[in-house]
Design a protein around this motif. Structure first.
Motif, PDB file in Angstrom:
ATOM      1  N   ILE A  27     -22.232  61.022   1.795  1.00 54.88           N
ATOM      2  CA  ILE A  27     -22.921  60.111   3.136  1.00 54.88           C
ATOM      3  C   ILE A  27     -22.246  58.765   3.172  1.00 54.88           C
ATOM      4  CG2 ILE A  27     -25.084  61.723   3.110  1.00 54.88           C
ATOM      5  CD1 ILE A  27     -26.323  59.395   1.358  1.00 54.88           C
ATOM      6  N   SER A  28     -22.420  58.135   4.247  1.00 54.51           N
ATOM      7  CA  SER A  28     -21.833  56.935   4.422  1.00 54.51           C
ATOM      8  C   SER A  28     -22.652  56.265   5.607  1.00 54.51           C
ATOM      9  CB  SER A  28     -20.360  56.827   4.758  1.00 54.51           C
ATOM     10  OG  SER A  28     -19.849  55.572   5.129  1.00 54.51           O
ATOM     11  N   ASP A  29     -22.854  54.752   5.473  1.00 54.75           N
ATOM     12  CA  ASP A  29     -23.212  54.173   6.803  1.00 54.75           C
ATOM     13  C   ASP A  29     -22.172  53.601   7.376  1.00 54.75           C
ATOM     14  OD1 ASP A  29     -25.995  54.599   6.340  1.00 54.75           O
ATOM     15  OD2 ASP A  29     -26.102  53.088   4.783  1.00 54.75           O
ATOM     16  N   ASP A  30     -20.888  53.345   6.989  1.00 54.26           N
ATOM     17  CA  ASP A  30     -19.800  52.539   7.597  1.00 54.26           C
ATOM     18  C   ASP A  30     -18.603  53.346   7.856  1.00 54.26           C
ATOM     19  OD1 ASP A  30     -18.589  52.832   5.344  1.00 54.26           O
ATOM     20  OD2 ASP A  30     -18.557  50.549   4.620  1.00 54.26           O
ATOM     21  N   GLY A  31     -18.629  54.634   7.469  1.00 51.63           N
ATOM     22  CA  GLY A  31     -17.597  55.731   7.919  1.00 51.63           C
ATOM     23  C   GLY A  31     -16.402  55.462   6.877  1.00 51.63           C
ATOM     24  N   ALA A  32     -16.357  54.447   6.008  1.00 50.09           N
ATOM     25  CA  ALA A  32     -15.243  54.170   5.044  1.00 50.09           C
ATOM     26  C   ALA A  32     -15.554  54.558   3.611  1.00 50.09           C
ATOM     27  CB  ALA A  32     -14.969  52.817   5.411  1.00 50.09           C
ATOM     28  N   ASN A  33     -16.861  54.001   3.215  1.00 51.38           N
ATOM     29  CA  ASN A  33     -17.355  54.226   1.691  1.00 51.38           C
ATOM     30  C   ASN A  33     -18.302  55.419   1.756  1.00 51.38           C
ATOM     31  OD1 ASN A  33     -16.012  51.877   0.620  1.00 51.38           O
ATOM     32  ND2 ASN A  33     -17.204  50.907   2.382  1.00 51.38           N
ATOM     33  N   PHE A  34     -17.866  56.287   0.984  1.00 49.33           N
ATOM     34  CA  PHE A  34     -18.654  57.650   0.887  1.00 49.33           C
ATOM     35  C   PHE A  34     -19.411  57.776  -0.545  1.00 49.33           C
ATOM     36  CE2 PHE A  34     -16.423  58.300   4.980  1.00 49.33           C
ATOM     37  CZ  PHE A  34     -17.623  59.077   5.711  1.00 49.33           C
ATOM     38  N   LYS A  35     -20.465  58.155  -0.675  1.00 48.53           N
ATOM     39  CA  LYS A  35     -21.225  58.461  -1.642  1.00 48.53           C
ATOM     40  C   LYS A  35     -21.314  59.909  -1.865  1.00 48.53           C
ATOM     41  CE  LYS A  35     -25.637  57.524  -2.315  1.00 48.53           C
ATOM     42  NZ  LYS A  35     -26.908  56.865  -2.458  1.00 48.53           N
ATOM     43  N   MET A  36     -20.912  60.649  -2.958  1.00 51.19           N
ATOM     44  CA  MET A  36     -21.492  62.140  -2.998  1.00 51.19           C
ATOM     45  C   MET A  36     -22.813  62.278  -3.543  1.00 51.19           C
ATOM     46  SD  MET A  36     -19.176  65.143  -5.188  1.00 51.19           S
ATOM     47  CE  MET A  36     -19.935  64.692  -6.898  1.00 51.19           C
ATOM     48  N   ALA A  40     -14.477  67.631   6.573  1.00 51.75           N
ATOM     49  CA  ALA A  40     -15.116  67.328   8.068  1.00 51.75           C
ATOM     50  C   ALA A  40     -16.136  66.218   7.955  1.00 51.75           C
ATOM     51  CB  ALA A  40     -15.662  68.447   8.586  1.00 51.75           C
ATOM     52  N   THR A  41     -15.826  65.089   8.506  1.00 45.21           N
ATOM     53  CA  THR A  41     -16.617  63.942   8.891  1.00 45.21           C
ATOM     54  C   THR A  41     -17.514  63.851  10.091  1.00 45.21           C
ATOM     55  OG1 THR A  41     -15.118  62.485   7.338  1.00 45.21           O
ATOM     56  CG2 THR A  41     -16.697  61.300   8.582  1.00 45.21           C
ATOM     57  N   SER A  63     -28.420  58.619   6.927  1.00 40.38           N
ATOM     58  CA  SER A  63     -27.383  57.877   6.921  1.00 40.38           C
ATOM     59  C   SER A  63     -26.607  57.932   8.329  1.00 40.38           C
ATOM     60  CB  SER A  63     -26.221  58.428   5.846  1.00 40.38           C
ATOM     61  OG  SER A  63     -25.920  59.547   6.192  1.00 40.38           O
ATOM     62  N   LYS A  64     -25.540  57.396   8.755  1.00 39.56           N
ATOM     63  CA  LYS A  64     -24.724  57.469   9.851  1.00 39.56           C
ATOM     64  C   LYS A  64     -23.757  58.668  10.102  1.00 39.56           C
ATOM     65  CE  LYS A  64     -22.617  54.656  13.539  1.00 39.56           C
ATOM     66  NZ  LYS A  64     -21.457  55.111  13.985  1.00 39.56           N
ATOM     67  N   TYR A  65     -23.251  58.929   8.751  1.00 40.01           N
ATOM     68  CA  TYR A  65     -22.085  59.587   8.546  1.00 40.01           C
ATOM     69  C   TYR A  65     -22.355  60.443   7.376  1.00 40.01           C
ATOM     70  CZ  TYR A  65     -19.259  56.172  11.115  1.00 40.01           C
ATOM     71  OH  TYR A  65     -18.707  55.394  12.040  1.00 40.01           O
ATOM     72  N   ILE A  66     -22.006  61.757   7.840  1.00 42.44           N
ATOM     73  CA  ILE A  66     -21.938  62.812   6.669  1.00 42.44           C
ATOM     74  C   ILE A  66     -20.522  63.355   6.460  1.00 42.44           C
ATOM     75  CG2 ILE A  66     -22.758  64.817   8.202  1.00 42.44           C
ATOM     76  CD1 ILE A  66     -23.974  65.963   5.699  1.00 42.44           C
ATOM     77  N   LYS A  67     -19.928  63.618   5.225  1.00 42.55           N
ATOM     78  CA  LYS A  67     -18.803  64.161   4.913  1.00 42.55           C
ATOM     79  C   LYS A  67     -18.865  65.436   4.366  1.00 42.55           C
ATOM     80  CE  LYS A  67     -14.937  61.902   4.123  1.00 42.55           C
ATOM     81  NZ  LYS A  67     -14.139  60.986   3.247  1.00 42.55           N
ATOM     82  N   VAL A  68     -18.271  66.536   4.751  1.00 48.69           N
ATOM     83  CA  VAL A  68     -18.575  67.852   4.016  1.00 48.69           C
ATOM     84  C   VAL A  68     -16.875  68.185   3.633  1.00 48.69           C
ATOM     85  CG1 VAL A  68     -19.230  70.263   4.153  1.00 48.69           C
ATOM     86  CG2 VAL A  68     -20.489  68.429   5.249  1.00 48.69           C
ATOM     87  N   LYS A  69     -16.915  68.469   2.133  1.00 42.14           N
ATOM     88  CA  LYS A  69     -15.621  68.991   1.700  1.00 42.14           C
ATOM     89  C   LYS A  69     -15.810  70.266   1.198  1.00 42.14           C
ATOM     90  CE  LYS A  69     -11.774  67.849  -1.288  1.00 42.14           C
ATOM     91  NZ  LYS A  69     -11.154  67.057  -2.426  1.00 42.14           N
ATOM     92  N   LYS A  79     -22.215  66.407  17.984  1.00 41.66           N
ATOM     93  CA  LYS A  79     -21.843  65.161  17.721  1.00 41.66           C
ATOM     94  C   LYS A  79     -20.278  64.983  17.214  1.00 41.66           C
ATOM     95  CE  LYS A  79     -25.900  63.501  17.279  1.00 41.66           C
ATOM     96  NZ  LYS A  79     -26.769  64.671  17.802  1.00 41.66           N
ATOM     97  N   LYS A  80     -19.844  63.780  17.170  1.00 38.00           N
ATOM     98  CA  LYS A  80     -18.332  63.579  16.852  1.00 38.00           C
ATOM     99  C   LYS A  80     -17.929  63.873  15.632  1.00 38.00           C
ATOM    100  CE  LYS A  80     -15.060  60.116  16.912  1.00 38.00           C
ATOM    101  NZ  LYS A  80     -14.605  58.424  17.320  1.00 38.00           N
ATOM    102  N   ILE A  81     -16.919  64.820  15.455  1.00 37.25           N
ATOM    103  CA  ILE A  81     -16.399  65.390  14.206  1.00 37.25           C
ATOM    104  C   ILE A  81     -14.976  65.201  14.011  1.00 37.25           C
ATOM    105  CG2 ILE A  81     -16.338  67.561  15.118  1.00 37.25           C
ATOM    106  CD1 ILE A  81     -16.775  68.758  12.417  1.00 37.25           C
TER     107      ILE A  81
END
Length: 757
Positions: A689-698, A654-655, A723-729, A609-611
């Motif tokens: 996680i996020s559905d729009d790639g801009a607003n993320f919820k931990m 990483a998103t 969700s459509k996006y996942i961000k890992v910090k 997937k795109k990262i």
């Protein structure tokens, strides 16, 4: 004009040579073919006016193939050497830039070599030796004109003899390899925490005490195991040093000694503990890595170092003396009343300013002796000494900074020029320090950073590769690690490397293996092995196999079985949409001709997937870039090879874009702990996680304790998500705490695959 004559018999031949590329390394700047050929005779007649040392070197290469005779009669001469201008002693400073320039003219009747100096003549002979080797079977060299000179003045190889020691004869062999491929600088790393290897008559305890250690670390660093065997005493006497320097001079190679300061000083402090900030006791290091005890910047220390450098400069006539300057922890200086008073007295900003004070003081002394210093790029800390040159190893930024400020720099970034890195699949290679620097990557390096303009680029003095020997136990392994990568370095330094034509270069490398075979050199054959390239594809990744040989000889399996049994012929990239193991090898006429390469894929919902990464990894540990974290390959915690990304002092953010809303309930990733190399487990991790790639919820957070308990192998249950996006910090450990190697420096964070199920 002086004319020096090297004579061969010539026979007429009707053979017409094709205009194919010659098997020369490094490839010359300009070659023009013409009609005819020069027939190689059995008896070689040499003019008695030829430069003796260089010509004797030439003769030794052919003492079994030809008979030699010196003769004054120039009428018989068919190979001519001319110096221009008329005498070497009148070469002007302007022409000093041409000291390595030469030309070779080959006709049906004679070979003419022109050069400005004996060094140029010597380089021409290296080309001639390779031409004779290439055409020895046919006995005829095509007529041609070669006009040649190097792009870079510094073309170097480094050898660490502190972690593991090599004999005088082995060092001479190493120098011979450099000479064969037109490198001109031998950087001799003579002192470090694990051993002091040079006799200093004023300070005999340096070798009596500092040249041995009670045992050595073995295996992967994370194993933390030792052999229990005393190592040493090993060192070079001053007579042996002189012998090596003379040997190198005869081959027109400059030997640059390195005496480490202010860090990497444990072996010296063991011998003379009064030079430290604390009372000790000390012992030469048995582990690899960086240690807190360093030289204390007090009067007796500087007097000691000046006396050491006096003896070093007497032994080595090189323009530059390497003073190290790298990886100097500031822990002891921060705790030392003398150091703090020195900072206050000299209005220094901090301990980094004190390092600059230390280097400035040493440089002033070395300059007073008519020499210059060069050091690793940490000597930039707190401000660069006025006349110092920089050896840029942590990346290219040190070289860029030096060049922009009008200082010379030698480019030796770890990502391209560290030959202690793996050069093939770590699973099939001997244990190495880490990283992944294959032949094609070395060949692709351009030592002049794009950030420099034309005037600034003039300060890039050259390029060098380094061979650190923590995991290199003997000289056979030295050979293995430098060949064939030394070939690529040679051509990069000469300025004729062309990454677009890598396959052509690869063919010349394989041809040159015949020479190494004849010499009994233990070179790496990784070039023959199957290599794999992973790219994104629908429902996973695509795995493309390649080889330096006929691609029709590749066979593979997908079930983890040996490809010598029931394998299939490779025709197109393998589609990987589920977890599997690909094993592959190269075959000729049904016979296995390479090592068996194995790659296991663990496919998850992030695979392919795109990262995107908010901060990029170090160029030394960035193979494959961000995609490495979603390529389906889980890293081996015992090998810092191509499957890991390394971040110095940075967090990993990483998103990943699934492309559409995706259900998942588990996230996994791995981090490393290798404190000797300043690598620490992550401090914390958060999942968003996020559905729009801009607003993320931990949705999940873990701390250091959980990461330690999991030993870096993190697997998090996060409940049912969609969700459509996942961000890992993944948070870097930050500043290394006191009591650890590299204390007060930024920790490294290593991460591999980020998977989701």
């Amino acid at each position: 004009m002086l004319r020096f004559l090297l004579v061969f018999s010539v026979f007429i031949s009707s053979c017409i040579f094709s205009q194919k590329k010659l098997n020369l390394i490094p490839y010359p700047q300009k070659i023009e073919f013409s009609e005819g050929e020069f027939t190689i005779p059995k008896a070689l007649i040499l003019s008695e006016y030829l430069p003796k040392e260089e010509t004797e070197y030439f003769k030794k290469h052919f003492d079994k193939a030809f008979t030699f005779k010196y003769e004054k009669n120039q009428n018989k001469v068919h190979i001519v050497h001319s110096f221009y201008p008329p005498t070497i002693s009148h070469v002007s400073n302007k022409d000093d830039e041409k000291k390595e320039k030469y030309s070779i003219y080959i006709s049906s009747k004679r070979i003419t070599i022109n050069s400005y100096t004996k060094q140029g003549y010597f380089l021409a002979l290296q080309t001639l030796i390779q031409l004779f080797e290439q055409y020895k079977d046919s006995g005829k060299i095509p007529a041609m004109k070669i006009e040649d000179e190097p792009k870079f003045a510094w073309r170097g190889m480094h050898l660490d003899v502190c972690r593991h020691f090599f004999t005088v004869e082995e060092v001479k062999q190493y120098i011979d390899y450099l000479a064969m491929y037109k490198l001109n600088t031998f950087h001799w790393h003579l002192t470090d925490d694990q051993g002091w290897r040079i006799e200093i008559k004023k300070y005999p305890k340096l070798t009596q005490v500092g040249s041995k250690r009670k045992e050595s670390m073995i295996g992967a660093y994370v194993d933390n195991t030792f052999d229990g065997k005393p190592y040493g005493p090993y060192f070079y006497t001053q007579d042996q040093i002189k012998e090596v320097v003379k040997y190198a001079q005869e081959r027109h190679i400059t030997v640059v000694p390195e005496i480490e300061m202010p860090g990497h000083a444990l072996a010296a402090l063991t011998a003379y503990p009064e030079l430290a900030c604390t009372k000790g006791p000390f012992e030469p290091a048995t582990k690899w890595g960086v240690f807190d005890d360093v030289f204390c910047p007090k009067d007796e220390t500087f007097k000691f170092l000046e006396n050491v450098l006096d003896e070093v400069m007497t032994l080595f006539p090189s323009e530059y003396i390497h003073i190290g300057g790298d990886e100097c922890p500031k822990t002891r200086w921060k705790e030392c009343a003398h150091c703090q008073e020195l900072i206050k007295k000299n209005n220094l900003k901090d301990e980094h300013g004190l390092q600059s004070y230390f280097i400035h003081k040493i440089e002033k002394y070395v300059n007073s002796k008519g020499r210059k210093i060069i050091g690793w790029d940490e000597i930039l800390e707190g401000g660069l000494a006025p006349n110092a040159a920089v050896m840029s190893w942590t990346g290219v930024n040190g070289g860029i900074e030096a060049a922009k400020s009008g200082h010379f720099a030698v480019m030796t970034p770890g990502s391209y020029c560290y030959f202690d890195h793996y050069q093939g699949d770590p699973a099939t290679e001997p244990n190495a320090f880490g990283g992944f620097t294959p032949l094609d990557k070395v060949y692709s390096y351009n030592p002049i950073p794009s950030e420099l303009n034309k005037e600034q680029a003039k300060f890039i003095k050259g390029v060098q590769a380094n061979l650190w020997t923590e995991y290199i136990l003997d000289f056979k392994q030295v050979q293995y690690m430098i060949f064939p990568r030394l070939f690529a370095l040679s051509e990069v330094g000469w300025g004729t490397a062309d990454p677009k034509n890598y396959k052509e270069f690869e063919g010349r490398v394989i041809n040159e293996f015949k020479v190494l075979d004849k010499m009994g050199v233990n070179y790496a054959k990784s070039i023959y092995n199957i290599t794999g390239k992973v790219t994104a594809a629908n429902n996973g990744v695509s795995y493309e196999l390649s080889t330096s040989q006929d691609p029709n000889g590749i066979r593979y399996t997908l079930d983890g079985t040996d490809p010598t049994v029931n394998s299939q012929v490779y025709k197109s990239p393998v589609s990987v949409s589920k977890s599997l193991t690909v094993k592959s090898a190269y075959f000729e006429n049904g016979q296995l001709k390479s090592a068996v390469s194995s790659q296991t894929f663990t496919v998850s919902k992030t695979t392919g997937k795109k990262i995107t990464l908010e901060q990029q990894p170090s160029e030394n540990y960035s193979f494959g870039g961000a995609f490495t974290l979603v390529d389906g390959i889980i890293g081996n915690q015992r090998q810092l090879g191509k499957t890991w990304l390394g971040f110095p002092g940075k967090d990993v953010v990483a998103t990943i874009d699934f492309g559409q809303k995706t259900q998942f309930s588990e996230v996994y990733f791995n981090t490393l702990d290798n404190k000797g190399s300043w690598i620490h487990f992550a401090k914390s991790a958060q999942i968003f996680i996020s559905d729009d790639g801009a607003n993320f919820k931990m949705i999940k957070e873990i701390g250091k304790e959980e990461i330690l308990n999991a030993k870096g192998k993190i697997k998090l249950t996060i409940g049912n998500q969609n969700s459509k996006y996942i961000k890992v910090k993944i948070e870097n450990a930050g500043i290394i705490p006191t009591g650890n190697p590299g204390a007060d420096s930024k920790a490294w964070l290593f991460v591999d695959e980020i998977g989701v199920n």
